[in-house]
Scaffold this motif. Structure first.
Motif, PDB file in Angstrom:
ATOM      1  N   CYS B 377       0.838  -1.197   0.000  1.00  0.00           N
ATOM      2  CA  CYS B 377       0.000   0.000   0.000  1.00  0.00           C
ATOM      3  C   CYS B 377       0.875   1.250   0.000  1.00  0.00           C
ATOM      4  O   CYS B 377       0.613   2.199  -0.736  1.00  0.00           O
ATOM      5  CB  CYS B 377      -0.895   0.043   1.232  1.00  0.00           C
ATOM      6  SG  CYS B 377      -2.158  -1.212   1.228  1.00  0.00           S
ATOM      7  N   ILE B 378       1.907   1.207   0.833  1.00  0.00           N
ATOM      8  CA  ILE B 378       2.771   2.380   0.909  1.00  0.00           C
ATOM      9  C   ILE B 378       3.440   2.623  -0.429  1.00  0.00           C
ATOM     10  O   ILE B 378       3.501   3.764  -0.890  1.00  0.00           O
ATOM     11  CB  ILE B 378       3.809   2.209   2.033  1.00  0.00           C
ATOM     12  CG1 ILE B 378       3.088   2.265   3.384  1.00  0.00           C
ATOM     13  CG2 ILE B 378       4.876   3.298   1.954  1.00  0.00           C
ATOM     14  CD1 ILE B 378       3.958   2.057   4.575  1.00  0.00           C
ATOM     15  N   SER B 379       3.880   1.552  -1.087  1.00  0.00           N
ATOM     16  CA  SER B 379       4.551   1.809  -2.349  1.00  0.00           C
ATOM     17  C   SER B 379       3.540   2.277  -3.403  1.00  0.00           C
ATOM     18  O   SER B 379       3.869   3.089  -4.263  1.00  0.00           O
ATOM     19  CB  SER B 379       5.377   0.610  -2.801  1.00  0.00           C
ATOM     20  OG  SER B 379       4.546  -0.355  -3.372  1.00  0.00           O
ATOM     21  N   TYR B 380       2.314   1.788  -3.290  1.00  0.00           N
ATOM     22  CA  TYR B 380       1.287   2.305  -4.208  1.00  0.00           C
ATOM     23  C   TYR B 380       1.083   3.812  -3.986  1.00  0.00           C
ATOM     24  O   TYR B 380       1.035   4.591  -4.932  1.00  0.00           O
ATOM     25  CB  TYR B 380      -0.047   1.574  -3.999  1.00  0.00           C
ATOM     26  CG  TYR B 380      -1.171   2.127  -4.840  1.00  0.00           C
ATOM     27  CD1 TYR B 380      -1.344   1.732  -6.153  1.00  0.00           C
ATOM     28  CD2 TYR B 380      -2.042   3.097  -4.323  1.00  0.00           C
ATOM     29  CE1 TYR B 380      -2.345   2.257  -6.944  1.00  0.00           C
ATOM     30  CE2 TYR B 380      -3.048   3.629  -5.104  1.00  0.00           C
ATOM     31  CZ  TYR B 380      -3.195   3.206  -6.418  1.00  0.00           C
ATOM     32  OH  TYR B 380      -4.194   3.740  -7.201  1.00  0.00           O
ATOM     33  N   ILE B 381       0.989   4.198  -2.728  1.00  0.00           N
ATOM     34  CA  ILE B 381       0.752   5.607  -2.418  1.00  0.00           C
ATOM     35  C   ILE B 381       1.933   6.449  -2.895  1.00  0.00           C
ATOM     36  O   ILE B 381       1.759   7.517  -3.489  1.00  0.00           O
ATOM     37  CB  ILE B 381       0.519   5.798  -0.902  1.00  0.00           C
ATOM     38  CG1 ILE B 381      -0.743   5.049  -0.471  1.00  0.00           C
ATOM     39  CG2 ILE B 381       0.388   7.277  -0.564  1.00  0.00           C
ATOM     40  CD1 ILE B 381      -0.972   5.018   1.021  1.00  0.00           C
ATOM     41  N   GLU B 382       3.115   5.906  -2.650  1.00  0.00           N
ATOM     42  CA  GLU B 382       4.315   6.612  -3.092  1.00  0.00           C
ATOM     43  C   GLU B 382       4.287   6.879  -4.589  1.00  0.00           C
ATOM     44  O   GLU B 382       4.583   7.973  -5.065  1.00  0.00           O
ATOM     45  CB  GLU B 382       5.507   5.727  -2.764  1.00  0.00           C
ATOM     46  CG  GLU B 382       6.677   6.456  -2.210  1.00  0.00           C
ATOM     47  CD  GLU B 382       7.837   5.506  -2.065  1.00  0.00           C
ATOM     48  OE1 GLU B 382       8.927   5.883  -2.458  1.00  0.00           O
ATOM     49  OE2 GLU B 382       7.617   4.367  -1.582  1.00  0.00           O
ATOM     50  N   GLU B 383       3.910   5.839  -5.307  1.00  0.00           N
ATOM     51  CA  GLU B 383       3.865   5.977  -6.757  1.00  0.00           C
ATOM     52  C   GLU B 383       2.789   6.975  -7.156  1.00  0.00           C
ATOM     53  O   GLU B 383       2.963   7.785  -8.068  1.00  0.00           O
ATOM     54  CB  GLU B 383       3.578   4.611  -7.366  1.00  0.00           C
ATOM     55  CG  GLU B 383       3.971   4.543  -8.811  1.00  0.00           C
ATOM     56  CD  GLU B 383       3.999   3.108  -9.295  1.00  0.00           C
ATOM     57  OE1 GLU B 383       4.758   2.318  -8.703  1.00  0.00           O
ATOM     58  OE2 GLU B 383       3.253   2.789 -10.223  1.00  0.00           O
ATOM     59  N   HIS B 384       1.698   6.896  -6.445  1.00  0.00           N
ATOM     60  CA  HIS B 384       0.595   7.813  -6.682  1.00  0.00           C
ATOM     61  C   HIS B 384       1.079   9.253  -6.559  1.00  0.00           C
ATOM     62  O   HIS B 384       0.764  10.116  -7.365  1.00  0.00           O
ATOM     63  CB  HIS B 384      -0.493   7.523  -5.640  1.00  0.00           C
ATOM     64  CG  HIS B 384      -1.841   8.032  -6.015  1.00  0.00           C
ATOM     65  ND1 HIS B 384      -2.264   9.283  -5.680  1.00  0.00           N
ATOM     66  CD2 HIS B 384      -2.856   7.459  -6.701  1.00  0.00           C
ATOM     67  CE1 HIS B 384      -3.499   9.452  -6.131  1.00  0.00           C
ATOM     68  NE2 HIS B 384      -3.878   8.369  -6.755  1.00  0.00           N
TER      69      HIS B 384
END
Lengths: 474, 605
Positions: B377-384
């Protein structure tokens, strides 16, 4: 919350998320389109006499305009009063928790004497026919601090001037706070601000957090910056003081003046973290002023910019430079690499931004170069800090041609994802090769129906299917 | 689903009375100012005013020209100026400027300010300081409650949230109490009041005092029970993406005061259309509470039925045709218009959502709620964040992450955490006011005095607002996240989780359900402890004429202090149908994730 990998797989594949997917564009949109067609086909009939039954005018209540007399009747009705006891118990608002839920608050235990008649209930039914305020003023009653607060809560006037000793003033404030009416708390604070020296007021507010927050909000809203700064300094909140001063840059329009102001902010007592941001802010604006003046004319003519780069965020600035100043030498202020260095932009962030800018310009060779790296033997390979699935996504949104797309689709690691992307973007070779690698004869057979009859793809599939060397799994 | 209501569901009280009262009072106030006058209306009061009066009502009472308050010099030639405004210092200052400018130019006019719903002493202090007290007279228009639909009443005070929860200014507590008092006077007497939250307690107290000071008419109660809830009891629910039709429409098109403006791409014509969205719209009424995935099927069925109804014309003789035109055609045409609008809206929603990888976003939200694969989730948010998809969206996800993970984040995911925040800052820092949509936000880092100094601090502020959110523990205790291995048929919802695709039962609504079921907080001690206490349940003395009639006891007024979402309203409607209750939602404003986050930004002078 540790779950095994298998559990997680289950989770994503569990039926509840399959019921509907927003990715399933084709199916659902086709259904919608069908509905749309059905509806549109009746269009003509509807237009035959398009009278005024507009949707816009559907109103929730079709009430006719009310009348004053109606309201007066309501007032009369509301005057039929009944004598009674207080209907609901008081609950202590300051204690953190109430353990008793029902029985402890039965009415009998909280019986109070009869309530005095008051005019406030009528106010709700009809506008109050008030006497001019001036008539009240003359008969000054000797209201206690508590009564005064009550009157203020009810929107009535009550003279505050008689509260002259510090003790009375603070009593007034404390009653206001315990009445939980912010309007009244602020009213008292305004009076205290007028009649107490700053030193005394600040000192007393320090131990009264609710009142203090109201006072800070009041000063913020009245834009009394000077007093607010003094208050924060007196409270020792130096970081807030610095931020408040820094905020003033918002009101400076001229970029050079703003830059100079930011420079002067650098010495303010920020927290370490904030201090770095302010430094960055200053450096960025300084640089933007330089970038704003430069650049080759041709590209600006070909792709006119929509806005000045001044005061834009860092990533927008990077994007701008990737767009207009991509090939400039690293030593110049507007070179993307220079910006990356100066602001310590992460590799991923840099890639995403450069990719977006170059793809927008359809500079596919630049895109290619961005991902190509050489190992020590001199072989080239494609590397990306972000998933190739994302890369494909960006490229496709910028309408990259299939030849470009397929290079990246082929690099997507997960085979299922690769196949689905390849199918979506018609990269037949990749689909075919992946099925071959997966030894999935059935799927390959199925895919044969989706490629053009007599096409090179069809021939390739046939060759594979006839290849005796492959040990199919099905 | 819309028709599966229990047969014994009680009828809702008629709230159009509230509109009538507000209108009459406004008329009365206008009549207090005889002669022609120009009326200046605060921008955010225009829509609420539209719902209760129209221009001809105003014209009948000698309002000559109407203006919007724009903080610019006025061009009016009238010798009477009336200002209909919220009690805001900035607006009063502007009015003083207008009056002072007139004075300097030797122009004589009369000025009247009508504050709604009440005046504040701070505003009068401005008049006094500017030397205008007396020259500018003031009045109050007690327009507390605007019925947006049969079961939704709004105070239309979005600033309630920020003023209370962020600035700690309790200026609206009296207003909340008065609103409750008005409802109690007209539709009460209430017999039970439940609540949770600091401000709920204050609103209760303010209301109770007003009841004590006033008089209660003996009357038949129409509303029996009340539930008060602070927004900060549950920040998770409003931060989630909405997937029920009405909520989705609000997330994407922004419903304003019960009305939405559909752009040309929805209407498939060259102009935008404003549509009232409420139970009067028969098509909307059937899909508003549905999970979006059911909407298509419904709409296409409806379209086919409509086609059949129109096709009936074929082979009709003149007489039959005449009856058809006079009896059915108008209804069919109306339905046709509504149907094509909602089909257009659904198409547009699909397009927008497909474009932004909605599916992946929902997956991330669901795993945040469930509390696993947090690293992903964190890496998704980061990418976001690095893709600069949308600032508000990024912040929303960060806030959701921070609340659901309840501070454990900082040490267990330290590095990622810091990186994420520094990205966020890069994105946001140094942003300035720009025209249009681009989010300027992160001046917030600078702006806020007390809490939200940086984007990171904004989320910190958020989690500190939520104090210790204890979401994970609450979720376990109340079983908010259903087991994922069970099938969830969204067409036949089995619980309130359907409003989030079966992934999460909204905390706020679950609390309401539990308290009503238990008739209090007994047995929920652990839950209230995790929610920082401040719960109450009180029983009043029944002053109803015929005693408590059963119907009224099953009508429950839920008041959200700090806003509620359409998804929560849908969930309560579902609960009502299941248990035979009728809920009336009273809220300080309708909110959603974007409004919530935007209200915490500080990017202006």
């Amino acid at each position: 919350m540790t779950k095994s990998k298998a559990d997680e797989e289950d989770y994503w594949n569990s039926s509840k998320f399959k019921a509907f997917t927003f990715d399933d564009e084709d199916d659902e949109l086709i259904r919608l389109k069908e509905s749309r067609q059905a509806v549109n086909s009746i269009q003509r009939l509807v237009e035959e006499d398009d009278d005024e039954d507009d949707v816009e005018k559907v109103s929730w209540s079709g009430e006719p305009v009310g009348s004053i007399s109606w309201s007066v009747k309501e007032t009369a009705a509301s005057n039929q009063r009944t004598d009674r006891e207080p209907a609901f118990p008081k609950i202590p608002t300051d204690t953190p928790s109430l353990s008793k839920s029902q029985s402890g608050y039965s009415l009998s235990s909280l019986f109070k004497g009869e309530t005095a008649l008051s005019d406030s209930s009528i106010r709700l039914y009809a506008p109050e026919l008030r006497k001019p305020k001036s008539e009240y003023k003359d008969y000054v009653s000797d209201w206690s601090p508590e009564e005064t607060i009550q009157r203020l809560q009810q929107g009535k006037t009550a003279p505050l001037e008689k509260f002259r000793s510090l003790q009375d003033k603070l009593l007034l404030l404390d009653f206001a706070v315990s009445a939980h009416d912010g309007n009244v708390i602020t009213a008292v604070l305004i009076y205290l601000k007028r009649t107490l020296s700053k030193e005394v007021l600040f000192r007393e507010l320090e131990s009264r957090q609710t009142a203090l927050r109201h006072f800070i909000h009041y000063l913020t809203e009245t834009k009394d910056q000077r007093l607010l700064l003094e208050l924060l300094r007196a409270l020792g909140r130096t970081e807030d003081v610095a931020l408040l001063q820094y905020k003033e840059h918002l009101s400076i329009a001229d970029e050079n003046k703003r830059r100079d102001f930011l420079k002067s902010c650098l010495s303010l007592p920020f927290s370490a973290e904030d201090s770095a941001h302010v430094q960055d802010h200053y450096t960025l604006l300084e640089r933007q002023i330089i970038i704003e003046r430069g650049g080759k004319v041709e590209i600006f003519q070909k792709f006119p910019r929509r806005a000045s780069i001044l005061n834009m965020p860092l990533i927008t600035t990077l994007y701008y430079c990737c767009f207009y100043h991509y090939s400039e030498p690293e030593g110049t202020y507007s070179s993307p690499l220079n910006i990356r260095q100066a602001f310590k932009i992460s590799e991923k962030q840099y890639f995403v931004t450069a990719l977006a800018a170059r793809a927008k310009l359809k500079a596919w060779l630049d895109v290619d170069a961005l991902f190509t790296s050489r190992n020590w033997l001199g072989f080239t390979r494609k590397k990306s800090p972000l998933s190739f699935q994302r890369v494909v996504d960006v490229l496709q949104k910028n309408s990259a041609p299939t030849q470009v797309l397929q290079d990246y689709v082929g690099l997507v690691e997960d085979p299922d994802m690769r196949i689905s992307l390849a199918q979506k973007h018609k990269c037949h070779d990749i689909v075919i090769n992946t099925y071959r690698d997966m030894k999935d004869r059935q799927q390959l057979l199925g895919y044969r129906g989706k490629v053009g009859r007599g096409s090179a793809e069809e021939r390739k599939i046939d060759e594979l299917l006839n290849n005796q060397q492959i040990r199919w799994k099905n | 689903m819309a028709n599966s209501a229990r047969r014994d569901s009680p009828e809702l009280p008629d709230f159009s009375l509230l509109k009538r009262l507000a209108r009459d009072q406004l008329i009365y106030l206008l009549e207090q100012l005889p002669g022609k006058k120009d009326l200046f209306i605060e921008a955010d009061l225009m829509s609420p005013l539209d719902r209760i009066a129209n221009v001809s009502t105003l014209k009948q009472h000698e309002v000559d020209k109407l203006y919007k308050v724009e903080y610019k010099p006025v061009v009016s030639t009238s010798d009477q100026l009336c200002f209909l405004i919220r009690p805001r210092i900035q607006t009063v200052k502007w009015i003083c400027d207008v009056a002072n400018a007139d004075k300097a130019a030797g122009k004589f006019r009369r000025y009247k300010i009508i504050f709604t719903p009440q005046k504040f002493y701070a505003c009068e202090a401005v008049l006094e300081e500017q030397g205008m007290f007396g020259d500018v007279t003031t009045d109050e228009w007690a327009f507390y409650l605007l019925p947006l639909d049969d079961d939704i009443i709004s105070l239309e005070l979005p600033e309630f949230f920020r003023d209370n929860f962020l600035a700690g200014d309790q200026r609206w507590m009296r207003t909340a109490g008065s609103a409750l008092h008005l409802l109690h006077s007209l539709y009460g007497p209430f017999s039970k009041v439940y609540g949770i939250g600091r401000y709920s307690k204050m609103a209760y107290e303010s209301w109770r005092e007003q009841v004590e000071q006033g008089e209660q008419r003996a009357r038949q109660a129409e509303i029996g029970n009340v539930f008060l809830i602070d927004r900060d009891v549950d920040f998770v629910t409003p931060l989630c993406s909405q997937v029920v039709y009405e909520g989705l429409v609000d997330d994407i098109f922004r419903i304003k005061c019960g009305c939405v403006e559909f752009s040309p791409d929805v209407t498939a014509s060259d102009k935008s259309v404003k549509v009232m969205l409420n139970s009067q719209d028969k098509v909307f009424n059937e899909i508003r509470n549905e999970h979006f995935s059911n909407v298509f099927g419904f709409l296409s069925q409806k379209a086919r039925n409509l086609q059949t109804a129109y096709d009936k014309r074929r082979g009709m003789d003149i007489k039959q045709m005449k009856t058809f035109v006079s009896e059915e055609l108008k209804g069919l045409k109306q339905e046709h218009r509504l149907l094509s609008l909602h089909i257009g809206a659904s198409e547009s929603i699909m397009k927008k959502k497909t474009k932004q990888d909605f599916q992946e976003l929902l997956k991330t939200e669901h795993s945040l709620l469930e509390g696993f694969e947090i690293r992903e989730c964190i890496s998704y948010i980061e990418e976001h964040i690095s893709r600069q998809v949308s600032m508000i969206e990024s912040l929303r996800l960060l806030c959701l992450l921070s609340i659901t993970e309840n501070g454990e984040l900082s040490f267990s995911y330290g590095v990622d955490h810091l990186l994420t925040f520094s990205n966020l800052r890069q994105l946001g820092l140094l942003v300035e006011q720009q025209p249009g949509e681009t989010l300027t936000v992160m001046e917030s880092r600078v702006g806020k005095l007390v809490n939200d100094k940086t984007a990171g601090k904004l989320t910190d502020a958020f989690s500190s607002l939520a104090k210790k959110s204890n979401f994970r523990a609450l979720s376990r205790k109340l079983n908010l996240v259903p087991k994922s291995d069970e099938e969830y048929d969204l067409r036949v919802p089995r619980d309130m989780a359907y409003i989030f695709s079966g992934a999460y039962v909204p905390l706020s609504c679950k609390l309401i359900e539990q308290v009503l079921e238990r008739d209090g907080w007994t047995g929920l001690e652990e839950v209230t402890r995790l929610l920082n206490g401040n719960e109450f349940a009180v029983t009043g003395q029944i002053t109803s004429i015929n005693g408590a009639k059963n119907d009224a006891q099953r009508i429950i007024l839920v008041m959200f202090l700090g806003g509620c979402t359409f998804s929560e309203i849908s969930a309560l409607r579902f609960l009502g149908r299941e248990k035979g209750y009728k809920f009336i939602v009273v809220t300080t404003a309708i909110t959603n994730s974007s409004r919530l986050i935007e209200s915490l930004l500080d990017n202006h002078v």
